[in-house]
Every structure is written in structure tokens, then in C-alpha cells.
Design an enzyme around this catalytic site. Structure first.
Site, PDB file in Angstrom:
ATOM      1  N   ASP A   1       0.813  -1.222   0.000  1.00 18.93           N
ATOM      2  CA  ASP A   1       0.000   0.000   0.000  1.00 18.93           C
ATOM      3  C   ASP A   1       0.845   1.271   0.000  1.00 18.93           C
ATOM      4  O   ASP A   1       0.348   2.351  -0.294  1.00 18.93           O
ATOM      5  CB  ASP A   1      -0.941   0.010   1.193  1.00 18.93           C
TER       6      ASP A   1
ATOM      7  N   GLU B   1      -9.799   0.107  -5.177  1.00 21.61           N
ATOM      8  CA  GLU B   1     -10.922  -0.536  -4.487  1.00 21.61           C
ATOM      9  C   GLU B   1     -11.545   0.421  -3.470  1.00 21.61           C
ATOM     10  O   GLU B   1     -12.723   0.334  -3.158  1.00 21.61           O
ATOM     11  CB  GLU B   1     -10.450  -1.813  -3.771  1.00 21.61           C
TER      12      GLU B   1
END
Lengths: 420, 420
Positions: A147, A248
């Protein structure tokens, strides 16, 4: 240089896997095994702190060096991972007392934890508790997350390989999705709940003329109306061929995920209890309705975080070094730190340098994409992002082939703890 | 050796893209350009026969040789593809007459078509019509399909690279999906509407201990009851960790796709007109309900057919050779054939040898997985399948890196036809 501290080292992996988390393990293990004057044993925890609490860990000294080095190119967490949130020790110190008991029993003086935000929070809490308890030990965090949202480091080991997967695969998909002489809207979904770093990597494909036309990140509030207007403009400009990359985690102004919003009115209890696709598939379907053309939703799913066959050499090496550096720092007397990577451009070329920041700074702080890097009314990344990311995805580094398939590490996992 | 036939060559790509269809184009082009004594011009059709009907094609002689060779590692169809079913010429010969007109106008004496079943049908019809019309020309089919279902060839160019993608990625996913100390059912969906060759390739990952526990192919009728019983047995044997690979085309005894059956009762007109995921996601959701554990549906989607970064060297070379061989055959006087690959094990090691079969045999015939290769009550592939497939996925062969990303071919596409 502080006084020599003699005892065992314990290392655990935590959080979601990546292509290079095992490279950091290889760095920790191979470096630790060199310091037998102070590191008497090297233990690998099964499933992170779960293995610590359960006395479930392996004697890494029993492993073959060749296999430890193959860890550099073996994706996912070889020791097993865990998602376990420690309580605030002021409210409930049961787990901490248990850890101290295990540390004392095996004379553990070095504790290293490899993971992202939550894992650094865990590592920080353990570090503070042990210091307060008077148990002398050196605690180091080793960063890891696809991430790329850890605070205090230029970037995180794991990000570049996932970014290289996203950029390379987007290029291939662009060639595939535009092959027919007909309109086609493709919506690719990449991971990233709160920060859009991985989705942003699709912009690297644009530098080769094979990237998405539109990129949507969690950093920019999403509305259906603006999305459809953006797509319409590209649809008209490109003969109906549009490629879109979305995180997402895209959400509205109210912070509610678009995936949740679009899910709201869908029957939940039908035959087979069909579960809906992700937000990429939903937006593809929305486009099909709006533009009346063929659309396709594609999810990079777990492939983006475990696609070690596309790992970046820079990433593998930095992940390895950050593990090895944690050992060097600790042996030299440092503790309560997370290893970080600093960007050194002094030679005119990118170089990653190891450094360290206090664990408490890294714990639970999220680093998002700077707003000034997000251009074209929130739908593209700037050259500044490309300059940031491109040096990190350089070079290939993957497992050797055996029968045409990757030869991953095989660990013996010799039990060292008295597992209940 | 027949008499020399002098004229232009036309080549078109058809059907779904693959990682190596452009490698066949490179084979055709580079070989054809060597035969300037009989092949006066080399044309590449834009979007297959659509480009033939529209006089939309490129002069390949104007391309740089370096770029033509980069086609070997560039996925998808560089000339553009098409899905266009020709009419039965007895009923409607309009398209055929138009083709003949174009062939005459540009003195096209060599027509090569690259594709799967439908494309070979097209190629066969064109071959027969031109023969009947008295237009002397040599027509060759060049095989291509990731589905591996073409009749008359040991295997199809394109299959091995897609199979290598499936096997490698399944290994990586297995490491990822089993990382937590909790039950987890993963359902992977691979392409294959009628033949399960691609899904079967996940069995190659089993040879490394990192494959699925259960495989479901279109060749075996599927029932929900047996599926759940199969999963239950694996769930109990493996501490709740189960990996399943299914073909998109699994169907019941009645031939109806499971994806359609499970779709039946789902609301079709909800907010955003949400489209359902594929059968993999549906079965994952079914398992979540049945076993009450975490599940995940993963679709290999287009990545499995365009993931040229994972191409098999054997496949790239065979695809290239099959294109070059088509030229050699045609120059030597053969026509109305499809190039095929024969398996030569005479040296004890796999060797692919080029041969040819009549086009009409290849057209519209599907080759499925032999029933005797499907074992474990329809849930696994035998060693015979592994012995068949493993030699085909050997070696790596991918585009050179530029800035850490693949350097794909850039064609100039100099227009040669009088496009309307």
C-alpha cells in the site's frame, strides 16, 4: 556502540503478504546468523505474534543457506502471517505479560517485526512495554506494505514490485482490450483502501503510451456523475475505447465506499447467495448501461501482491537490505526504531539509503499521495509521481526456473518453541 | 516443388489475442520478406478479413526489422483482430466476390490467416471459393488459440504461454492464500468455454506442491452437490484451506453453464445494474455460505491470454516457426493447409516438428481433454497430462526492459490499401 547484548533473536511477519516480505526475512536471517557472538539463536515466529503467544516458532539456524537466499524470490509470508490487534496495555496487559514470559524463557533480547501500519503499532507497544518492565531488549520494525502508506519512509518494500505488476499488466491489457475495431470500456481495479499508490502505478504504463485514460484514487472524492462525464469525453475522443483504473477504496464525499453504495439495493438473498464483484466490475456494468457498448471489469486481486515473477530488482534488494540493516542497527545498540528508506539523488541517479525513525512515528500513520501529484481534474498522475515511482521498479529479479516453473524456498521449519 | 507463383502475400490475425500470436506474425513477415523473387509485397490486414473487405491493410516491407522481431514478445494482435463469421458461399457469396476483387486488384497470390477454429473455417471457405473461381493462390492457416482445442495439432501456439501463466500464478496464489492460520477457500476461474485445457494447467502447480486441491473442467458434468461434497472432504483434510480451479465453461448434465444456472434468480435491475462476477466468484460465495469461512473468487480474466511477460520460450519459438513454415510451405507449392505441430520424442526429449493438415479438418472441430487424463472422480489431471504439458512451458522469453517496463513493438502501419 552500546554494550554487547547477548541473547536470541525473534522475527515475525505480519499483515498482508507481498512479493518481497520474504526478502526482508532473508536479510534478517542471513545477517543475524553472522552475529553469533551476540545473537545466540535466530527464531522465526509462526504467524507473527500468534506464534510468540503460543511458543510456536522455528530454529532458523537449522535451515540451509541456499533456501534462506531463495526466500528473496519467494512471495507471501513463509513463516505465516497474522492479523491480531493487541489491546492497550493500560487496559489489558495479559498478552504483554505472556510475551515477557516467553522472552525470558528463551532469553530473547532482539525482537523484529515486519509489516505495515498495524504491525508497527504492535511492535511499538511491545517495545514500550518491555522497556517499562525492565527487560533489556532491542526492538526493530522492518517496513512492508504494497500500500506504500507507511509514514517516515520514502517508500515501502513491497510497493515497487506490486507497482511493477500493475504497470506491466496494464500495458498488456491495453494491447488486448483495444484489439477489436469496436468500442470497449475496460475498468481495472487495484488494491488500496485509503491510499491510491498502487492504482497510481498504472500511470507508469502511460509513459509507454499503453496506460489508462482515467485513474480514480481514494484521495479524490468520487461521484457517479463526474465519472460518467469523464468517461463520455474519453469515449468520444478515442472511438469508444476507454481504459480506466480505479482503487478498491474510492469513496464519496461522505467517506462511504462506492462499492458499498452501489451494493445497497442489490438482492442479497438469491439462489447461491451470489456475492457481487468489486467496484471495478460495478463501474464496468454502469458504463455498459450508459454507453451501450461492451465493457469488462478486471480485478488484479491477490496477483498484484504475490506476483513475484514480476518483482522489481530494486525492491527485492531494498527489502533484503532493510532486514539486514535492522540487525546491524540492533547489534550496534539501537532500539525502538523502524528501518526506513531515504531517497538519495545526490549522484543524479536514484539510490535508496537505509535509515531509521522512532517506532511510534510509524505506528498508525497513513501516508497518502500528495494532492499536487493528482492532475486532470482528479483523473491522472503528474510527472512528479512518475519521477518518484519509476526508479523503484527497475530491473528483474525472480526465482530460478525448475521444470519451467519457479523454484521457491522450502524451509524445514524445525520447531524450537514448546508449542502447546 | 511446384512452379513459382509470383504475387503479393496477405496475412491477417483473427479471434481472441494471445501472448504469442504476434510471434507467428513475426515468423510470417520475416520469412516472406526473404522471398522477394516470388512474394512481391507483404501486406498485414487491419482487423483480419474486415481489412480485406475494406481494403484496409499495411505494407509490412516498410517496417523496421527490429520492430518486426519485437513482435515475438508483444502480446495481443498488433494488426487488430476481428470476429466475423462468413456466410455459406452457396447462400451468399457477396463477401467472397469482394475478396476476389481485392485479391485481383493487388495481385494477391498468398493468403494466410492466423487464428482458432472459427478462423480456420473462414480460411477454409476462402481457400475453396478461390479455387473454384480459378484464381490461383496459396492459402495457409496458422494455428493460434490459448484454448488448445484445434484439431490435428499436438497443441496450439498460445496455449503453453497461457498455461505457464496459470501454473505460475496458481503457485504464487497458493502461497498467498494459505498464509493465515485460518480456514480459507479460494476459487480460481480460468478461461475455456468448451475445453478445459487452460484450467488443467493449474495441475502443473501440483507438481511443485503448490497447486489446487480440486479442478473442474467443462469435460465433466458439474453438480453443486458433488462439488460441495468434494470441497467438504478437502476442507476437513486440510484444516479448512482449500484451493479450487474451475473453467468458466463448467456445465451441468444438460449442457447449461453453471454460471447461467446460478445467475437465474438474481435481481437484474438494481441500482447501477450490477453485473455478477463469473462462476469462480459464485462458487466462492456458495462455499462461504456452506462452510462459514472466508472465501475468495479470483478470475484470471484477460491476464492469462496477454501475460507475455510470462511467455514460454518453447511457445514463442513454435509460434514464430509455424508462421515461417507456412511461408515455406506456400512458396514450395502447398495450399489449403493448416500448419500443425507434431510431438517428436524420438530423442527421449520433447521436440516440436512442423507439419500440415488439410484446412477442412481443422475448421470447426474441437479437441477436448482425453477422459482418461481426468482422474480423482473428475477433480484432477493425471501424470499423462503433466507429461504432455510440462515440456511446452519451458524457458522464459519476454520483451526487453526499457525503464523497467516491457519494450513492445511499435509498427509504423504504412497504409497500402485504398481504404474507403
Amino acid at each position: 556502540m552500546k554494550e554487547k547484548l547477548v541473547g536470541a533473536l525473534m522475527f515475525g511477519q505480519s499483515g498482508g503478504p507481498s512479493s518481497v516480505i520474504n526478502a526482508s526475512a532473508a536479510g534478517v536471517f542471513t545477517e543475524a546468523l553472522k552475529h553469533s557472538d551476540c545473537i545466540t539463536k535466530v527464531y522465526g515466529l509462526a504467524h507473527g505474534i500468534r506464534g510468540l503467544l503460543d511458543e510456536d516458532f522455528y530454529d532458523i539456524g537449522q535451515e540451509d543457506e541456499k533456501e534462506l537466499l531463495l526466500l528473496k524470490n519467494t512471495p507471501s509470508s513463509a513463516l505465516g502471517s497474522v492479523r491480531y490487534k493487541l489491546a492497550d496495555p493500560k487496559k489489558d496487559d495479559t498478552d504483554y505479560k505472556r510475551m515477557l514470559e516467553v522472552f525470558k524463557k528463551y532469553n530473547v533480547r532482539y525482537f523484529f517485526y515486519n509489516g505495515g501500519n498495524d504491525s508497527m503499532d504492535t511492535c511499538n507497544k511491545i517495545s514500550k512495554f518491555m522497556k517499562k518492565s525492565g527487560w533489556e531488549m532491542r526492538v526493530m520494525g522492518v517496513p512492508k506494505t504494497i500500500d506504500n502508506d507507511l509514514f517516515g519512509t520514502d517508500h515501502c518494500p513491497g510497493y515497487a514490485s506490486a507497482a511493477k505488476y500493475v504497470a506491466t499488466t496494464t500495458m498488456e491489457l491495453k494491447l488486448d482490450a483495444t484489439v477489436y475495431d469496436k468500442p470497449m470500456i475496460t475498468v481495472i481495479e487495484a488494491m488500496g483502501r485509503h491510499a491510491g499508490w498502487l492504482t497510481a502505478a498504472s500511470a507508469l504504463a502511460c509513459t509507454k503510451g499503453l496506460g489508462p485514460d482515467l485513474i480514480y484514487l481514494p484521495e479524490v472524492p468520487f461521484t457517479k456523475e463526474k465519472f460518467l462525464a469523464d468517461v463520455k469525453a474519453k469515449y468520444e475522443a478515442n472511438n469508444g475505447k476507454v481504459m480506466i483504473c480505479v482503487s478498491e477504496g474510492i469513496a464519496g464525499e461522505d467517506g462511504v465506499l462506492i462499492a458499498e453504495k452501489m451494493n445497497e439495493n442489490v438482492a442479497k438473498d438469491s439462489f447461491g447467495h451470489v456475492q457481487l464483484g468489486g467496484v471495478g466490475q460495478m463501474l464496468a456494468t454502469l458504463c455498459a448501461k450508459e454507453f451501450g457498448c461492451k465493457t469488462r471489469g478486471i480485478e488484479f486481486s491477490l496477483m498484484q501482491r504475490c506476483g513475484a515473477h514480476l518483482a522489481s530488482k530494486v525492491d527485492v534488494e531494498e527489502a533484503f537490505k532493510s532486514g539486514a540493516q535492522a540487525v546491524k542497527y540492533a547489534v550496534a545498540g539501537r532500539t525502538d526504531k523502524m528501518v526506513v528508506i531515504k531517497r538519495d539523488m545526490s549522484s543524479g541517479k536514484y539510490k535508496g539509503k537505509m535509515s531509521a525513525v522512532p517506532l511510534k512515528l510509524a505506528a498508525n500513520t497513513e501516508q497518502k499521495i500528495p494532492q499536487e501529484w493528482i492532475i486532470n481534474n482528479g483523473t491522472m498522475l503528474s510527472q512528479a509521481y512518475v519521477d518518484y515511482a519509476l526508479p523503484l521498479i527497475q530491473g528483474d529479479c525472480k526465482a530460478p526456473l525448475e521444470d519451467g516453473l519457479p523454484r521457491f524456498a522450502h524451509l524445514k521449519k524445525v520447531q524450537a518453541g514448546k508449542k502447546a
